[in-house]
Write an enzyme that holds these catalytic residues in place. Structure first.
Site, mmCIF file in Angstrom:
data_model
loop_
_atom_site.group_PDB
_atom_site.id
_atom_site.type_symbol
_atom_site.label_atom_id
_atom_site.label_comp_id
_atom_site.label_asym_id
_atom_site.label_seq_id
_atom_site.Cartn_x
_atom_site.Cartn_y
_atom_site.Cartn_z
ATOM 1 C CG PHE A 152 48.177 47.002 34.254
ATOM 2 C CD1 PHE A 152 49.455 47.359 33.854
ATOM 3 C CD2 PHE A 152 47.976 45.729 34.764
ATOM 4 C CE1 PHE A 152 50.512 46.465 33.966
ATOM 5 C CE2 PHE A 152 49.020 44.830 34.885
ATOM 6 C CZ PHE A 152 50.292 45.200 34.485
ATOM 7 C CG HIS A 168 43.903 52.178 39.929
ATOM 8 N ND1 HIS A 168 44.020 52.878 38.739
ATOM 9 C CD2 HIS A 168 44.754 51.135 39.829
ATOM 10 C CE1 HIS A 168 44.892 52.273 37.949
ATOM 11 N NE2 HIS A 168 45.339 51.213 38.588
ATOM 12 C CE1 TYR A 198 42.262 15.445 47.913
ATOM 13 C CE2 TYR A 198 41.718 13.255 48.764
ATOM 14 C CZ TYR A 198 42.510 14.398 48.788
ATOM 15 O OH TYR A 198 43.545 14.484 49.676
ATOM 16 N NE ARG A 215 39.089 18.672 48.596
ATOM 17 C CZ ARG A 215 40.168 18.212 49.227
ATOM 18 N NH1 ARG A 215 41.334 18.826 49.055
ATOM 19 N NH2 ARG A 215 40.092 17.157 50.011
ATOM 20 C CD GLN A 267 52.001 46.043 42.225
ATOM 21 O OE1 GLN A 267 51.260 47.014 42.403
ATOM 22 N NE2 GLN A 267 53.279 46.167 41.957
ATOM 23 C CG ASP A 275 40.258 46.795 37.021
ATOM 24 O OD1 ASP A 275 40.730 46.949 38.162
ATOM 25 O OD2 ASP A 275 40.955 46.464 36.041
ATOM 26 C CE LYS A 313 47.109 48.058 41.549
ATOM 27 N NZ LYS A 313 48.358 47.591 40.950
ATOM 28 N NE ARG A 340 43.678 26.652 48.680
ATOM 29 C CZ ARG A 340 43.780 25.572 47.890
ATOM 30 N NH1 ARG A 340 42.737 25.163 47.177
ATOM 31 N NH2 ARG A 340 44.911 24.903 47.820
#
Length: 387
Positions: free
Chosen positions: A89, A163, A225, A218, A186, A160, A189, A235
């Site tokens: 993919f 899968h 900050y 951060r 996703q 990767d 999956k 996140r």
């Protein structure tokens, strides 16, 4: 005779129940819905890391971001190259290209569909920063050969593992192989919250670097900050993490079922003239089977596409295989190699063939009954005769 579409009552996907409902309520009731104030993401990371034998895991927004973040903490950027399989993919290559690195496609093994170590060795050069094996359909790439190549060349490996949730290589889980691995959650999956991703790390240093970059640079305790690095907001939210904790609890049993069904289906497919199921490297001693994949060599892309249409009409959740990444316009938009499509195609004959002749069935088919494996094969045999 084969089954009619109405007779294929495969388990639905995604699977969910009271565990997911209770998890969502638990996340809701804690009153803090982002990871800095809540506990679901932190707990999911601990559970996911333990399940995969990894010292650390970081949950992120999706699998593509998982790859991009992992490459960044491994030092990939402008001026570097990342070797990727041509048959995958396109997120595998785009994650590198988004960082300004050149993605170098190489060929895959014609039987396992995973990256070919010999092709990796031939493509390595002074700008190679990382090699990205894709564990295609749950089949782990030849990590023994790849680890040796990478160690000898002084480059990183990024698995990767989109899968490969729960996969094992010679008794070792993905997180125990000593390299960074990226996962996807996703909707299709092996475990899912609709979207989501995770990265597992072998060292605290890599995890800390990734945490900063996935949270706009951060630190988690910062209130003034001070952004220590560049980054973005990758996140995961608390609701997704709560669902994924429930999904993780289902994963092992689902893998057990698919591991029972695939050998039967593969043997039945192998009996059909013209059909060649994806092979298994026996060193991959636990394969979660993200896809039930097979080839129809010499059928040609047009007739392969027609075959898939027929299978869908007959009630099977069938799909054409991935297109070789260099045969999509998006691959050439930025940070592409200085080669033509045909130059790459000449050194990737197996990926060219898979583009034309590979087919896959959704993994929920492998959660069906033994009889359904026979019914699937019967429908494919009849459809092949028509093709």
């Amino acid at each position: 005779m084969g089954s009619s579409p109405q007779s294929f009552e495969f388990p639905a996907w995604p699977q969910y129940g009271e565990e997911e409902r209770n998890a969502l309520n638990r996340a809701l009731d804690q009153g803090q819905w982002w990871r800095i104030g809540g506990s679901e993401v932190d707990t999911f990371e601990e559970e996911f890391a333990e399940y995969h034998g990894a010292p650390y895991a970081l949950a992120v927004t999706n699998g593509t971001h998982a790859l991009e973040l992992a490459l960044q903490v491994l030092g990939v950027g402008p001026g570097s190259e990342v070797i990727v399989p041509a048959f995958t993919f396109i997120s595998s290559s785009q994650a590198a290209q988004r960082l300004g690195a050149v993605a170098v496609p190489v060929d895959v093994d014609p039987e396992t569909y995973c990256i070919d170590p010999a092709a990796v060795a031939a493509a390595m050069g002074p700008r190679t920063k990382a090699v990205m094996p894709v564990h295609m359909a749950g089949q782990i790439a030849d990590m023994d050969a790849l680890e040796k190549l990478a160690a000898d060349a002084g480059v990183a490996i990024l698995q990767d593992a989109a899968h490969a949730h729960g996969a094992r290589w010679q008794g070792k889980k993905v997180g125990e192989l000593g390299s960074v691995a990226a996962f996807s959650f996703q909707n299709g999956k092996l475990m899912t919250a609709g979207e989501g991703g995770a990265v597992t790390f072998p060292t605290r240093e890599l995890y800390d670097s990734a945490f900063l970059r996935h949270s706009c640079g951060r630190p988690p305790t910062d209130r003034k900050y001070f952004h220590n690095t560049s980054g973005s907001n990758f996140r995961m939210n608390e609701f997704s993490a709560s669902v994924l904790r429930a999904q993780l609890g289902r994963l092992g049993g689902q893998i057990d079922t698919r591991e029972e069904r695939w050998p039967l289906l593969a043997s039945l497919l192998a009996e059909i003239p013209g059909v060649v199921p994806q092979a298994r490297d026996e060193r991959n001693d636990r394969n979660p089977h993200y896809m039930a994949m097979f080839r129809v060599p010499d059928l040609g892309e047009e007739r392969r596409n027609a075959l898939v249409d027929t299978l869908i009409e007959r009630g099977l959740p069938a799909f054409v295989g991935f297109r070789a990444i260099y045969r999509s316009d998006g691959f050439w938009e930025s940070a592409a190699p200085e080669e033509s499509v045909e130059d790459i195609a000449r050194r990737c004959p197996n990926s060219e063939a898979l583009t034309r002749d590979s087919v896959w069935l959704h993994h929920r088919t492998l959660l069906g009954t033994e009889q359904q494996m026979h019914d699937i094969a019967a429908v494919i045999a009849e459809s092949m005769a028509g093709a």
